[in-house]
Motif scaffolding. Structure first.
Motif, PDB file in Angstrom:
ATOM      1  N   GLU A  89      90.545 -78.905  99.047  1.00 29.33           N
ATOM      2  CA  GLU A  89      91.761 -79.468  99.642  1.00 29.33           C
ATOM      3  C   GLU A  89      91.970 -78.910 101.044  1.00 29.33           C
ATOM      4  N   GLN A  90      91.756 -77.605 101.224  1.00 29.00           N
ATOM      5  CA  GLN A  90      91.924 -76.996 102.542  1.00 29.00           C
ATOM      6  C   GLN A  90      90.962 -77.595 103.561  1.00 29.00           C
ATOM      7  N   GLN A  91      89.709 -77.826 103.156  1.00 22.84           N
ATOM      8  CA  GLN A  91      88.714 -78.375 104.072  1.00 22.84           C
ATOM      9  C   GLN A  91      89.011 -79.828 104.415  1.00 22.84           C
ATOM     10  N   VAL A  92      89.469 -80.582 103.437  1.00 24.70           N
ATOM     11  CA  VAL A  92      89.842 -81.974 103.696  1.00 24.70           C
ATOM     12  C   VAL A  92      90.978 -82.032 104.711  1.00 24.70           C
ATOM     13  N   GLN A  93      91.974 -81.175 104.545  1.00 30.09           N
ATOM     14  CA  GLN A  93      93.095 -81.158 105.487  1.00 30.09           C
ATOM     15  C   GLN A  93      92.646 -80.708 106.878  1.00 30.09           C
ATOM     16  N   ARG A  94      91.721 -79.759 106.923  1.00 30.98           N
ATOM     17  CA  ARG A  94      91.201 -79.307 108.224  1.00 30.98           C
ATOM     18  C   ARG A  94      90.520 -80.465 108.953  1.00 30.98           C
ATOM     19  N   ALA A 130      92.845 -86.531  95.440  1.00 34.06           N
ATOM     20  CA  ALA A 130      93.746 -85.563  96.085  1.00 34.06           C
ATOM     21  C   ALA A 130      94.487 -84.740  95.043  1.00 34.06           C
ATOM     22  N   SER A 140      95.692 -88.842 105.286  1.00 34.46           N
ATOM     23  CA  SER A 140      95.505 -88.511 103.869  1.00 34.46           C
ATOM     24  C   SER A 140      94.228 -89.146 103.320  1.00 34.46           C
ATOM     25  N   GLY A 149      93.397 -83.677 109.234  1.00 35.61           N
ATOM     26  CA  GLY A 149      94.700 -83.452 109.845  1.00 35.61           C
ATOM     27  C   GLY A 149      95.798 -84.162 109.080  1.00 35.61           C
ATOM     28  N   SER A 150      96.532 -85.013 109.764  1.00 38.12           N
ATOM     29  CA  SER A 150      97.669 -85.691 109.137  1.00 38.12           C
ATOM     30  C   SER A 150      97.271 -86.933 108.345  1.00 38.12           C
ATOM     31  N   LYS A 155      93.923 -80.394  94.348  1.00 38.87           N
ATOM     32  CA  LYS A 155      95.099 -79.658  94.831  1.00 38.87           C
ATOM     33  C   LYS A 155      94.953 -78.167  94.544  1.00 38.87           C
ATOM     34  N   ARG A 194      84.436 -85.802 110.189  1.00 38.34           N
ATOM     35  CA  ARG A 194      85.441 -86.825 109.894  1.00 38.34           C
ATOM     36  C   ARG A 194      84.787 -88.142 109.505  1.00 38.34           C
TER      37      ARG A 194
END
Length: 339
Positions: free
Chosen positions: A48-53, A39, A59, A56-57, A43, A177
């Motif tokens: 990072e953007q795709q992982v968060q997409r 992570a 980590s 979600g919440s 950064k 996911r």
């Protein structure tokens, strides 16, 4: 080459002795530390953007243990989650109907997709390891102890899905996911030496090459699970090694990961490269260890193992190195998927 039937049968059946408690490569501490390091290294990137997409919440720290948490789904109990509260690292996925439904669905699709032979583990558990003999020197698909659905294949399948493709059989990954959860975890697994290499022993505890054509009965030590120590076994010793590192050691991992040299060649070849490296390290993990006579237990053959006096410092040095490599290589893989 053809192999003696008893050796092949045991090499397959002995996988059953890897339980959910002993097959958590590097344990929750190690897997989460690899997630944290990755992570930090992605950064500000598109990765990072795709992982968060996708997550979600949740980590990378938390999702890193998901593929072990799903082992709490029991096919013999109507695919119910039966270990609530036993593993603190799985709390984020427990007592949540949606999360438990995801785990149940994944296990149902990947329980028998590989058509496990008698004595073999559930297919999704087989995704976590490969057990070629130390004598091979490098990972070669098709060698005794490997399979198309071992950890090298699992990494490739997850990458395929994250790139928009369909996982090859027998992997059944329903969405990004699942693929990301599997990838984050298995990249950790491939860096735990005893999730990759095995020593094969005869009845006197002497190391042998299981592919030499001689039938010696059961010889597979199952990645160290059949090598007993006073408190556990050698595989569990290595799984638990990250928990012996200090908070300072763990906090230093992202910086150490930034210094790891990039893997060479095509991305598709990286998993086999990493497995070959860990196979070499498995040899180091077994250096100086002595073995007793083969003994029969209720869970199959076992050999008592005795560790040399300098073993723990050597093991922890390898563990620190492998956690840093795991974090660096997970980050590099995520950036390669989403450049």
């Amino acid at each position: 080459m053809s192999y003696p039937t008893s050796q092949v049968t045991f090499a397959l059946a002995a996988f059953l002795s890897i339980t959910s408690g002993s097959a958590h490569a590097f344990g929750a501490v190690g897997h989460s530390a690899i997630g944290d390091a990755a992570a930090a290294l992605i950064k500000g990137s598109r990765a990072e953007q795709q992982v968060q997409r996708i997550l979600g919440s949740v980590s990378l720290h938390d999702i890193a243990v998901w593929a072990d948490c799903v082992k709490g789904i029991d096919p013999a109990s109507e695919f119910k989650y039966t270990v609530t509260g036993r593993y603190p690292e799985c709390a984020v996925f427990e007592n949540n109907p949606d999360e438990e439904a995801r785990m149940r669905d994944y296990v149902q699709r990947n329980h028998e997709a590989c058509a496990p032979k008698p004595g073999e583990e559930s297919c999704h558990k087989q995704y976590h390891y490969t057990n070629p003999a130390l004598q091979r020197g490098r990972y070669v698909q098709g060698a005794l102890g490997t399979s198309e659905h071992d950890l090298v294949g699992a990494i490739g399948a997850a990458v395929t899905v994250l790139k928009g493709g369909k996982a090859p059989a027998p992997f059944n990954l329903a969405n990004e996911r699942e693929a990301l959860a599997l990838l984050v975890h298995i990249v950790g697994d491939v860096h735990q030496p005893l999730h990759v290499g095995s020593v094969y022993l005869d009845e006197a505890g002497h190391a042998i090459d299981p592919e030499d054509g001689v039938d010696r009965g059961p010889t597979h030590t199952v990645g160290g699970n059949a090598l007993t120590l006073p408190a556990s076994n050698l595989h569990a010793y290595w799984d638990n090694a990250p928990g012996k590192l200090s908070a300072e050691d763990l906090a230093a991992l992202p910086a150490a990961a930034r210094k790891i040299a990039a893997s060479s060649g095509d991305v598709s070849q990286w998993p086999a490269q990493w497995a070959s490296e860990s196979l070499q390290l498995a040899g180091q993990a077994l250096q100086g260890v002595t073995f007793g006579l083969r003994q029969q237990s209720l869970r199959g053959p076992r050999w008592a193992a005795e560790l040399p006096a300098d073993y723990e410092p050597r093991a922890l040095a390898i563990t620190r190195q492998q956690l840093a490599r795991g974090g660096a290589r997970l980050a590099a893989l995520l950036k390669a998927i989403w450049p």
